[in-house]
Write an enzyme that holds these catalytic residues in place. Structure first.
Site, PDB file in Angstrom:
ATOM      1  CB  SER A 260      37.593  26.641  63.485  1.00  0.00           C
ATOM      2  OG  SER A 260      38.505  26.007  64.363  1.00  0.00           O
ATOM      3  CG  HIS A 261      42.047  27.808  63.420  1.00  0.00           C
ATOM      4  ND1 HIS A 261      40.860  27.758  64.122  1.00  0.00           N
ATOM      5  CD2 HIS A 261      42.613  29.001  63.723  1.00  0.00           C
ATOM      6  CE1 HIS A 261      40.715  28.883  64.807  1.00  0.00           C
ATOM      7  NE2 HIS A 261      41.768  29.650  64.587  1.00  0.00           N
ATOM      8  CG  ASN A 262      43.056  22.884  56.797  1.00  0.00           C
ATOM      9  OD1 ASN A 262      44.109  22.348  57.123  1.00  0.00           O
ATOM     10  ND2 ASN A 262      42.339  22.454  55.758  1.00  0.00           N
TER      11      ASN A 262
ATOM     12  CB  THR B 243      41.283  23.139  65.209  1.00  0.00           C
ATOM     13  OG1 THR B 243      40.740  24.229  64.456  1.00  0.00           O
ATOM     14  CG2 THR B 243      42.660  23.516  65.718  1.00  0.00           C
TER      15      THR B 243
END
Length: 335
Positions: free
Chosen positions: A96-98, A110
């Site tokens: 979802s987050h990078n 994440t």
């Protein structure tokens, strides 16, 4: 971007990032709060989405309560492989987050996976395919706060309300952090509520129709998911930079184990801190606590970190700034 937004736009953003109403005509409800009209609110939110100030309006779920496993991961990649490595990581739907960040590890992301998938195997495969020199899994040990919120009118952090799945903002319930039993009906509702709402007068009508229920029953189902700890809220997620909060610092701290809870709770009180966790250490990484700070300037990030250092007495810390966003979205569950 914030300076170019009208006051009404900012007021709308303050409302929808905190609690978007799950009712027959939500934009009419928002308009009443502002003394405006439904058409005006719809037009403004469409414009804000077109400018990518508003990324998405949907439900936020608690990954662990749905039975999913999740972790933060840190990779060190050669600079010439950072871009390609980030794209390999992005392929997984549970990422979802990078972000690329400064510091020893240059890629942080994440990952959430369903119960049948192994986190370590998945990340080890990513590391091998991307050519990472090092990879570290940093799952949450203690979860002190998640409370993303910005005062768009004052252009300040406004994360005053603390949501802590591990019970640090409420009496601890030993079952609170355990996965709920998810029914087939729950799954169908979750699949609908996790989708970005259409900016039309009755955006929930089609969702309810697909489920064979009324919008009121859909709203009741959403409340039920919240009561069971599976859903946090229904709200908008903003593009922080386009909303004026151009600096994103992950501040990592060296906290003695005997002060873990005390310090974590102090950190969580800052209105600038949107996330606060304790994570594991490694021979090449001895930082225990992680706080996310979003601000309008680098100076503001550093000032907030200094305030936290003074209030906790923790002097060993680093600010890891995101230098590039490769991915930011909400995880889609049961797909």
């Amino acid at each position: 971007m914030t300076s170019t937004l009208e006051l009404t736009d900012r007021q709308i953003l303050n409302i929808i990032q905190k609690n978007f109403p799950v009712v027959e005509r939500p934009f009419e409800d928002i308009a009443k709060q502002l003394g405006s009209t439904e058409d005006d609110v719809i037009t403004r939110i469409k414009d804000l989405k077109a400018q990518n100030v508003v990324r998405q309006i949907s439900a936020i779920f608690d990954t662990r309560r749905l039975g999913y496993k999740t972790t933060l991961a840190a990779m060190r990649l050669p600079e010439d492989k950072l871009e390609s490595g980030a794209q390999i990581v992005n392929r997984h739907p549970g990422v979802s987050h990078n972000y690329a960040r400064n510091g020893h590890f240059n890629l942080w992301f994440t990952l959430a996976v369903p119960p049948y998938e192994d986190l370590k195997e998945t990340i080890d495969q990513m590391a091998e395919e991307s050519g990472a020199e090092t990879v570290r899994l940093m799952p949450t040990i203690k979860f002190f706060k998640i409370g993303v919120n910005f005062d768009m009118v004052k252009e300040e952090g406004n994360a005053k309300e603390i949501y802590s799945p591990d019970g640090f903002n409420k009496p601890i319930d030993e079952n609170w952090n355990k996965a709920e039993e998810v029914s087939e009906y729950d799954i169908q509702v979750i699949r609908e509520l996790q989708e970005d709402v259409e900016v039309i007068p009755e955006p929930f009508a089609a969702m309810a129709e697909r489920l064979g229920i009324t919008v009121k029953e859909l709203a009741d189902a959403a409340v039920g998911l919240q009561d069971r700890g599976m859903m946090r809220r229904f709200s908008a997620v903003l593009h922080h930079r386009r909303a004026g909060f151009s600096y994103n610092a992950m501040v990592v701290w060296k906290v003695p184990s005997e002060r873990s809870v005390e310090v974590g709770n102090i950190m969580a009180q800052s209105r600038w801190v949107t996330h606060c966790y304790e994570r594991p250490t490694f021979p090449d990484w001895d930082y225990t606590h992680f706080t996310m700070i979003h601000a309008t300037s680098q100076d503001q990030c550093e000032e907030v970190a200094q305030e936290i250092s003074v209030s906790t007495g923790i002097s060993e810390y680093q600010l890891l700034y995101s230098t590039r966003e490769y991915k930011k979205t909400r995880v889609k569950y049961f797909v």
